[in-house]
Design an enzyme around this catalytic site. Structure first.
Site, PDB file in Angstrom:
ATOM      1  N   ASN A  15       0.840  -1.216   0.000  1.00  0.00           N
ATOM      2  CA  ASN A  15       0.000   0.000   0.000  1.00  0.00           C
ATOM      3  C   ASN A  15       0.867   1.255   0.000  1.00  0.00           C
ATOM      4  O   ASN A  15       0.511   2.251  -0.644  1.00  0.00           O
ATOM      5  CB  ASN A  15      -0.935  -0.003   1.208  1.00  0.00           C
ATOM      6  CG  ASN A  15      -2.190  -0.827   0.959  1.00  0.00           C
ATOM      7  OD1 ASN A  15      -3.067  -0.427   0.204  1.00  0.00           O
ATOM      8  ND2 ASN A  15      -2.249  -2.003   1.547  1.00  0.00           N
ATOM      9  N   MET A  91       1.050  -2.464  11.931  1.00  0.00           N
ATOM     10  CA  MET A  91       0.374  -3.417  12.813  1.00  0.00           C
ATOM     11  C   MET A  91       0.485  -3.081  14.300  1.00  0.00           C
ATOM     12  O   MET A  91       0.252  -3.919  15.149  1.00  0.00           O
ATOM     13  CB  MET A  91       0.913  -4.834  12.567  1.00  0.00           C
ATOM     14  CG  MET A  91       0.786  -5.300  11.128  1.00  0.00           C
ATOM     15  SD  MET A  91      -0.890  -5.103  10.471  1.00  0.00           S
ATOM     16  CE  MET A  91      -1.631  -6.601  11.046  1.00  0.00           C
ATOM     17  N   ARG A  92       0.884  -1.863  14.635  1.00  0.00           N
ATOM     18  CA  ARG A  92       0.924  -1.471  16.052  1.00  0.00           C
ATOM     19  C   ARG A  92      -0.275  -0.581  16.362  1.00  0.00           C
ATOM     20  O   ARG A  92      -0.568   0.351  15.601  1.00  0.00           O
ATOM     21  CB  ARG A  92       2.214  -0.703  16.384  1.00  0.00           C
ATOM     22  CG  ARG A  92       3.490  -1.401  16.001  1.00  0.00           C
ATOM     23  CD  ARG A  92       3.669  -2.723  16.661  1.00  0.00           C
ATOM     24  NE  ARG A  92       3.788  -2.619  18.124  1.00  0.00           N
ATOM     25  CZ  ARG A  92       3.691  -3.665  18.944  1.00  0.00           C
ATOM     26  NH1 ARG A  92       3.410  -4.851  18.467  1.00  0.00           N
ATOM     27  NH2 ARG A  92       3.832  -3.517  20.236  1.00  0.00           N
ATOM     28  N   LEU A  94      -1.992   2.410  18.090  1.00  0.00           N
ATOM     29  CA  LEU A  94      -1.482   3.694  18.575  1.00  0.00           C
ATOM     30  C   LEU A  94      -2.352   4.191  19.728  1.00  0.00           C
ATOM     31  O   LEU A  94      -3.571   4.043  19.705  1.00  0.00           O
ATOM     32  CB  LEU A  94      -1.471   4.709  17.423  1.00  0.00           C
ATOM     33  CG  LEU A  94      -0.511   4.339  16.277  1.00  0.00           C
ATOM     34  CD1 LEU A  94      -0.783   5.209  15.053  1.00  0.00           C
ATOM     35  CD2 LEU A  94       0.945   4.452  16.716  1.00  0.00           C
ATOM     36  N   ASN A 108      -5.888   5.384   7.736  1.00  0.00           N
ATOM     37  CA  ASN A 108      -5.535   3.967   7.795  1.00  0.00           C
ATOM     38  C   ASN A 108      -6.354   3.194   6.768  1.00  0.00           C
ATOM     39  O   ASN A 108      -7.484   3.578   6.449  1.00  0.00           O
ATOM     40  CB  ASN A 108      -5.822   3.402   9.190  1.00  0.00           C
ATOM     41  CG  ASN A 108      -5.444   1.923   9.310  1.00  0.00           C
ATOM     42  OD1 ASN A 108      -4.367   1.519   8.885  1.00  0.00           O
ATOM     43  ND2 ASN A 108      -6.346   1.118   9.869  1.00  0.00           N
ATOM     44  N   HIS A 110      -7.991  -0.513   6.211  1.00  0.00           N
ATOM     45  CA  HIS A 110      -8.334  -1.710   6.979  1.00  0.00           C
ATOM     46  C   HIS A 110      -9.010  -2.702   6.037  1.00  0.00           C
ATOM     47  O   HIS A 110      -9.910  -2.311   5.280  1.00  0.00           O
ATOM     48  CB  HIS A 110      -9.272  -1.331   8.140  1.00  0.00           C
ATOM     49  CG  HIS A 110      -9.694  -2.484   8.977  1.00  0.00           C
ATOM     50  ND1 HIS A 110      -8.873  -3.087   9.895  1.00  0.00           N
ATOM     51  CD2 HIS A 110     -10.871  -3.165   9.015  1.00  0.00           C
ATOM     52  CE1 HIS A 110      -9.525  -4.098  10.467  1.00  0.00           C
ATOM     53  NE2 HIS A 110     -10.728  -4.165   9.956  1.00  0.00           N
ATOM     54  N   SER A 137     -11.487  -0.664   3.634  1.00  0.00           N
ATOM     55  CA  SER A 137     -11.959   0.685   3.995  1.00  0.00           C
ATOM     56  C   SER A 137     -10.767   1.578   4.320  1.00  0.00           C
ATOM     57  O   SER A 137      -9.820   1.128   4.972  1.00  0.00           O
ATOM     58  CB  SER A 137     -12.843   0.621   5.247  1.00  0.00           C
ATOM     59  OG  SER A 137     -13.878  -0.336   5.083  1.00  0.00           O
ATOM     60  N   THR A 142      -8.949   7.387  14.798  1.00  0.00           N
ATOM     61  CA  THR A 142      -9.348   8.056  16.047  1.00  0.00           C
ATOM     62  C   THR A 142      -8.871   7.167  17.203  1.00  0.00           C
ATOM     63  O   THR A 142      -8.294   6.102  16.966  1.00  0.00           O
ATOM     64  CB  THR A 142     -10.881   8.200  16.113  1.00  0.00           C
ATOM     65  OG1 THR A 142     -11.445   6.875  15.960  1.00  0.00           O
ATOM     66  CG2 THR A 142     -11.405   9.100  15.004  1.00  0.00           C
ATOM     67  N   LEU A 145     -10.042   1.842  18.028  1.00  0.00           N
ATOM     68  CA  LEU A 145      -9.451   1.046  16.953  1.00  0.00           C
ATOM     69  C   LEU A 145     -10.415   0.851  15.780  1.00  0.00           C
ATOM     70  O   LEU A 145     -11.566   0.448  15.953  1.00  0.00           O
ATOM     71  CB  LEU A 145      -9.045  -0.332  17.505  1.00  0.00           C
ATOM     72  CG  LEU A 145      -8.292  -1.245  16.528  1.00  0.00           C
ATOM     73  CD1 LEU A 145      -6.896  -0.704  16.229  1.00  0.00           C
ATOM     74  CD2 LEU A 145      -8.221  -2.672  17.060  1.00  0.00           C
ATOM     75  N   ASP A 146      -9.918   1.163  14.576  1.00  0.00           N
ATOM     76  CA  ASP A 146     -10.683   0.910  13.326  1.00  0.00           C
ATOM     77  C   ASP A 146     -12.085   1.505  13.393  1.00  0.00           C
ATOM     78  O   ASP A 146     -13.050   0.906  12.890  1.00  0.00           O
ATOM     79  CB  ASP A 146     -10.783  -0.610  13.079  1.00  0.00           C
ATOM     80  CG  ASP A 146      -9.397  -1.226  12.899  1.00  0.00           C
ATOM     81  OD1 ASP A 146      -9.237  -2.418  13.258  1.00  0.00           O
ATOM     82  OD2 ASP A 146      -8.489  -0.510  12.443  1.00  0.00           O
ATOM     83  N   GLU A 175      -7.239  -2.190  -2.654  1.00  0.00           N
ATOM     84  CA  GLU A 175      -6.602  -1.330  -1.632  1.00  0.00           C
ATOM     85  C   GLU A 175      -5.664  -0.351  -2.329  1.00  0.00           C
ATOM     86  O   GLU A 175      -5.638   0.850  -2.043  1.00  0.00           O
ATOM     87  CB  GLU A 175      -5.812  -2.175  -0.636  1.00  0.00           C
ATOM     88  CG  GLU A 175      -6.671  -3.098   0.200  1.00  0.00           C
ATOM     89  CD  GLU A 175      -5.863  -3.888   1.212  1.00  0.00           C
ATOM     90  OE1 GLU A 175      -4.753  -3.459   1.569  1.00  0.00           O
ATOM     91  OE2 GLU A 175      -6.354  -4.930   1.652  1.00  0.00           O
TER      92      GLU A 175
HETATM   93  C1  GRF Z   1      -3.136  -5.397   3.733  1.00  0.00           C
HETATM   94  O1  GRF Z   1      -4.110  -6.416   3.675  1.00  0.00           O
HETATM   95  C2  GRF Z   1      -3.758  -4.193   4.414  1.00  0.00           C
HETATM   96  O2  GRF Z   1      -5.161  -4.136   4.257  1.00  0.00           O
HETATM   97  C3  GRF Z   1      -3.450  -4.415   5.840  1.00  0.00           C
HETATM   98  O3  GRF Z   1      -2.139  -4.963   5.851  1.00  0.00           O
HETATM   99  C4  GRF Z   1      -2.009  -5.822   4.685  1.00  0.00           C
HETATM  100  C5  GRF Z   1      -0.638  -5.707   4.086  1.00  0.00           C
HETATM  101  O4  GRF Z   1      -0.480  -4.398   3.617  1.00  0.00           O
HETATM  102  N1  GRF Z   1      -3.551  -3.172   6.581  1.00  0.00           N
HETATM  103  P1  GRF Z   1       0.895  -3.927   2.870  1.00  0.00           P
HETATM  104  O5  GRF Z   1       1.135  -4.855   1.703  1.00  0.00           O
HETATM  105  O6  GRF Z   1       2.004  -4.041   3.888  1.00  0.00           O
HETATM  106  O7  GRF Z   1       0.592  -2.537   2.443  1.00  0.00           O
END
Ligand code: GRF
Length: 197
Positions: A15, A91-92, A94, A108, A110, A137, A142, A145-146, A175
């Site tokens: 992404n 993946m953390r 915040l 973000n 999701h 999405s 905020t 989460l999500d 995405e």
């Molecule tokens: C993707 O599925 C995204 O929706 C989620 O993390 C996965 C990997 O994303 N947030 P990327 O290839 O590291 O951008």
């Protein structure tokens, strides 16, 4: 002045690549930093190849001291002076304090049709629930989460026999299409929702 965009990643950064390529091709904003919480994140090399400054702040040495980790992330981000921060496969979780500091400047992506399936294992949960559609999405981050305002969504069908992997593979290109579209509008101050396809 072009908006300055920092991107936070944890892994492959596909992404992030889509966002950076879009900014460089259409010149609507400037990618100023790619920050990973894992020094081995392969997205760091991709960002370097695209000419974007990178840094890694390994969260592991901080153990449970989330505040100390965030303080270092905060210092690094402040030095980059971003107007917008994009979480892209980051993946953390915040803290509310961190999120509030950047007041409505954090986006973000999701991998679910929010508000359904916040959190993890989104595709498996959609399949398990017998849903006929899934997707992704882009939302404002905020404290919850999500949970922030949704700025864009892309929907794909769930086909009989789909595994979570099949779904992730079907959704990922959307995405990469959706996030840059939302970011571009967001930089122009336009928060009208984008719905794909
Ligand atoms: C993707 O599925 C995204 O929706 C989620 O993390 C996965 C990997 O994303 N947030 P990327 O290839 O590291 O951008």
């Amino acid at each position: 002045m072009k908006k300055r965009v920092a991107i936070l990643i944890s892994g492959g950064g596909s992404n992030m690549v889509a966002l950076v390529r879009s900014m460089q091709a259409e010149n609507y904003a400037q990618p100023v930093l790619v920050l990973a919480n894992d020094p081995k994140a392969s997205g760091l090399e991709k960002a370097k190849d695209l000419g974007v400054p990178v840094t890694a702040i390994d969260h592991l040495p901080f153990g449970k001291d989330r505040k100390a980790f965030e303080a270092q992330v905060m210092r690094t981000l402040e030095a980059a002076r971003p107007d917008i921060i994009c979480l892209a496969g980051f993946m953390r979780v915040l803290s509310p304090e961190f999120v509030d500091h950047w007041q409505n400047k954090i986006l973000n992506i999701h991998p679910s049709l929010l508000p359904k399936y916040k959190g993890l294992n989104t595709h498996a949960r959609a399949i398990q629930a017998g849903d006929t559609q899934a997707g992704c999405s882009v939302h404002m981050v905020t404290a919850k989460l999500d949970d922030g305002p949704i700025l864009g969504q892309a929907t794909v069908p769930i086909l009989p026999g789909d595994t979570a992997n099949d779904l992730a593979t079907r959704i990922l290109p959307y995405e990469h299409q959706l996030y840059p579209l939302v970011l571009k509008k967001f930089t122009a101050g336009d928060q009208m929702q984008i719905i794909l396809p």
